[in-house]
Design an enzyme around this catalytic site. Structure first.
Site, PDB file in Angstrom:
ATOM      1  CG  HIS A 159     -12.863  39.106  15.058  1.00 38.17           C
ATOM      2  ND1 HIS A 159     -11.488  38.698  15.099  1.00 38.17           N
ATOM      3  CD2 HIS A 159     -13.475  38.760  16.141  1.00 38.17           C
ATOM      4  CE1 HIS A 159     -11.274  38.375  16.321  1.00 38.17           C
ATOM      5  NE2 HIS A 159     -12.534  38.100  16.939  1.00 38.17           N
ATOM      6  CB  CYS A 246      -5.856  41.651  15.060  1.00 37.51           C
ATOM      7  SG  CYS A 246      -5.010  40.624  14.114  1.00 37.51           S
TER       8      CYS A 246
HETATM    9  C1  CIR Z   1      -8.187  34.100  17.666  1.00 42.28           C
HETATM   10  O1  CIR Z   1      -8.670  33.173  17.259  1.00 42.28           O
HETATM   11  O2  CIR Z   1      -8.595  34.681  18.701  1.00 42.28           O
HETATM   12  C2  CIR Z   1      -6.614  34.547  17.293  1.00 42.28           C
HETATM   13  N1  CIR Z   1      -6.154  33.360  16.863  1.00 42.28           N
HETATM   14  C3  CIR Z   1      -6.795  35.484  16.139  1.00 42.28           C
HETATM   15  C4  CIR Z   1      -7.572  36.779  16.581  1.00 42.28           C
HETATM   16  C5  CIR Z   1      -7.354  37.648  15.338  1.00 42.28           C
HETATM   17  N2  CIR Z   1      -7.827  39.048  16.017  1.00 42.28           N
HETATM   18  C6  CIR Z   1      -8.402  39.671  15.139  1.00 42.28           C
HETATM   19  O3  CIR Z   1      -8.632  39.718  14.091  1.00 42.28           O
HETATM   20  N3  CIR Z   1      -8.716  40.872  15.776  1.00 42.28           N
END
Ligand code: CIR
Length: 256
Positions: A159, A246
């Site tokens: 991201h 997150c």
């Molecule tokens: C994913 O791949 O969607 C989750 N394992 C990690 C998401 C992390 N989100 C973020 O940094 N905003």
């Protein structure tokens, strides 16, 4: 008073979408780390609401990806990973009482981790999780709320906020090679230490800068610049490709 919404770690968290090193997170340790993160937010003066986990969605602790807060408006996203889309309704059920809701709709996809709001600018990462249509829909909603939107192509990381992290005082910590840094020429840029790729994360709060314990060199650089660095251990959140931003949604003045 600034508010934060967190979502508990589900019992299925060891099946979350894997991070770059493929290690499966330990659910019990992740729960301890999540609760010590929550305590830090509370002691920084945030009113924290904890949403129940939903075991059907192993990644639901990453609540930031499901919503973008723009003043009184909450934009419910349509996450880029299809298996995460069902997370949004559980979050909407709680936020509907606190915000006017808007929605990102098909064929757009947006992950909240790609959205960085700094003053009246909404930077939107174009990544594997957020597409051009997602940017356009979010930009239109943002304009209606008095913000300006800027697209930012993102490379080599999940991201936008995996590569660019606001740490307060108009300063961003950038992972080299992930974004065109000229987009952020109005900010002071600090580079993450090369050996700490995927290990550094940060969340500025009103009285401290939370950072990750596994990134001592970058922490030292920030300390030398005068930031009130407080490292915490979130190894299991990092294992699933998450970070300090997150696992919360924060509204109002928090120090960002
Ligand atoms: C994913 O791949 O969607 C989750 N394992 C990690 C998401 C992390 N989100 C973020 O940094 N905003």
């Amino acid at each position: 008073m600034a508010k934060a919404w967190l979502r508990s770690v589900p019992g299925t968290f060891d099946r979350a979408i894997a991070g770059p090193n493929g290690r499966r997170p330990d659910v019990a340790v992740a729960r301890q780390q999540h609760s010590s993160y929550r305590e830090r937010l509370v002691s920084s003066g945030l009113a924290v609401t904890l949403l129940a986990a939903d075991d059907r969605f192993p990644d639901c602790v990453f609540i930031e990806d499901t919503a973008v807060l723009l003043g009184d408006v909450c934009v419910l996203t349509r996450p880029g990973a299809p298996e995460r889309r069902g997370e949004v309704e559980g979050v909407a059920d709680v936020l509907i009482g606190a915000f006017e809701l808007a929605r990102i709709t098909e064929p757009a996809v947006v992950d909240g981790g790609d959205v960085m709001v700094l003053d009246d600018v909404v930077f939107v990462g174009l990544s594997h999780r957020t597409n051009e249509t997602g940017y356009e829909q979010l930009a239109a909603i943002a304009r209606g709320c008095g913000y300006r939107a800027v697209p930012v192509p993102v490379e080599r990381v999940l991201h936008l906020k995996s590569g660019v992290l606001p740490v307060g005082d108009s300063t961003l910590v950038v992972t080299p090679g992930t974004v065109d840094e000229t987009t952020f020429s109005a900010f002071r840029i600090v580079h993450e230490d090369e050996d700490e790729r995927d290990l550094f994360s940060a969340l500025p709060l009103s009285d401290r800068l939370l950072t990750t314990a596994g990134a001592p060199r970058t922490n030292e650089i920030l300390e030398e610049l005068g930031f009130p660095v407080e490292p915490i251990e979130i190894s299991e959140i990092l294992a699933a490709d998450g970070g300090l931003t997150c696992i919360s949604l924060i509204s109002g003045e928090s120090g960002r």
